[in-house]
Design a protein around this motif. Structure first.
Motif, PDB file in Angstrom:
ATOM      1  N   ASP A  96       0.831  -1.196   0.000  1.00  0.00           N
ATOM      2  CA  ASP A  96       0.000   0.000   0.000  1.00  0.00           C
ATOM      3  C   ASP A  96       0.871   1.253   0.000  1.00  0.00           C
ATOM      4  O   ASP A  96       1.917   1.303   0.643  1.00  0.00           O
ATOM      5  CB  ASP A  96      -0.903   0.014   1.235  1.00  0.00           C
ATOM      6  CG  ASP A  96      -1.959  -1.075   1.179  1.00  0.00           C
ATOM      7  OD1 ASP A  96      -2.443  -1.361   0.072  1.00  0.00           O
ATOM      8  OD2 ASP A  96      -2.280  -1.639   2.235  1.00  0.00           O
ATOM      9  N   LEU A  98       0.651   5.854  -0.612  1.00  0.00           N
ATOM     10  CA  LEU A  98      -0.081   7.088  -0.839  1.00  0.00           C
ATOM     11  C   LEU A  98       0.867   8.066  -1.509  1.00  0.00           C
ATOM     12  O   LEU A  98       2.029   8.179  -1.117  1.00  0.00           O
ATOM     13  CB  LEU A  98      -0.576   7.684   0.486  1.00  0.00           C
ATOM     14  CG  LEU A  98      -1.620   6.879   1.260  1.00  0.00           C
ATOM     15  CD1 LEU A  98      -1.816   7.478   2.651  1.00  0.00           C
ATOM     16  CD2 LEU A  98      -2.945   6.868   0.510  1.00  0.00           C
ATOM     17  N   THR A 102      -1.357  13.752  -0.071  1.00  0.00           N
ATOM     18  CA  THR A 102      -2.279  12.636   0.124  1.00  0.00           C
ATOM     19  C   THR A 102      -3.717  13.028  -0.209  1.00  0.00           C
ATOM     20  O   THR A 102      -4.183  14.110   0.139  1.00  0.00           O
ATOM     21  CB  THR A 102      -2.209  12.127   1.573  1.00  0.00           C
ATOM     22  OG1 THR A 102      -2.358  13.228   2.474  1.00  0.00           O
ATOM     23  CG2 THR A 102      -0.883  11.446   1.831  1.00  0.00           C
ATOM     24  N   ASP A 106      -7.929   8.047  -1.461  1.00  0.00           N
ATOM     25  CA  ASP A 106      -6.850   7.059  -1.442  1.00  0.00           C
ATOM     26  C   ASP A 106      -6.511   6.652  -0.011  1.00  0.00           C
ATOM     27  O   ASP A 106      -6.210   5.485   0.264  1.00  0.00           O
ATOM     28  CB  ASP A 106      -5.601   7.626  -2.121  1.00  0.00           C
ATOM     29  CG  ASP A 106      -5.792   7.834  -3.614  1.00  0.00           C
ATOM     30  OD1 ASP A 106      -6.702   7.197  -4.185  1.00  0.00           O
ATOM     31  OD2 ASP A 106      -5.041   8.633  -4.203  1.00  0.00           O
TER      32      ASP A 106
END
Length: 246
Positions: A96, A98, A102, A106
């Protein structure tokens, strides 16, 4: 869910902490750190469920920090300013991430993934480092998100991928097949630079496993396992170009 944020940019730390408070109330930020050494000590002392971690930091980068931790008993979400090409490495490793700045949607999606699987496999981290290394841009394995964890597969053993709505089947040379929680388009974006080609809406094939190409009005390929796969008319020329066939 307890979280720690580690990023050498104070504004990024503050923004992420605010977004988590606004959009992810199930996450309790128990520490905000702009120094990697401080962050490392916090991880060791508080046992977080998830760490939001920058990669490029002075003194100790994100990878080095995780190596110092040792046993990764928590989830990791990398917060990065890497470009779109490097982002493929994250997808390839099923890690994962970002992108800075950010985005709220998301962030929510990343937290939901963490809730389903609260631990990073050290092999995922090794894959990511390998993919981001300029010395070896084409790693031999891919990490595939599965309903009960992560599957690690050697690319040379993948025959083809087949779409199944929002999921994708991976067919392997040993006869096994795995259903992955990614669309075929997502898989295509990750693998097409690794000698794979989307030959139809339904299939993405490993060009190294083509046994025969049948020309004509209804073109198709026969894979090394004997499976026949139709080649869409729009993709026939691309397939011919990749091999330099006459």
């Amino acid at each position: 869910m307890k979280a720690i944020i580690i990023d050498d940019e104070p504004d990024c730390v503050k923004l992420l902490a605010l977004q988590l408070k606004m959009y992810c109330p199930q996450v309790e930020v128990i520490g905000e750190y702009t120094g990697s050494e401080e962050g490392l000590n916090a991880i060791r002392g508080t046992a977080p469920d998830v760490v939001f971690l920058d990669i490029e930091m002075p003194k100790m980068n994100g990878f080095q920090l995780l190596e110092m931790v040792g046993d990764l008993s928590f989830a990791v979400v990398f917060v990065t300013a890497y470009d779109k090409f490097a982002v493929k490495a994250f997808k390839f490793s099923a890690i994962d991430y970002l992108l800075k700045p950010t985005d709220a949607k998301d962030l929510i999606a990343a937290v939901q993934k963490v809730e389903r699987s609260r631990r990073m496999d050290s092999r995922q981290l090794a894959l990511l480092k390998q993919h981001l290394s300029p010395a070896k841009p084409f790693p031999e394995k891919i990490a595939l998100p599965h309903h009960d964890g992560i599957i690690f597969v050697e690319l040379k053993n993948v025959l083809y991928c087949e779409a199944d709505n929002n999921y994708t089947w991976f067919f392997l040379a040993n006869g096994q097949k795995h259903l992955v929680s990614k669309t075929l388009r997502d898989i295509q974006d990750t693998l097409e630079e690794r000698n794979f080609l989307r030959v139809s809406r339904q299939h993405l094939i490993n060009l190294d496993h083509i046994a025969k190409f049948m020309k004509g009005e209804g073109s198709y390929v026969i894979m090394t396992d004997g499976q026949s796969i139709t080649v869409a008319r729009s993709q026939k020329e691309k397939l011919v170009e990749r091999f330099g066939w006459l």
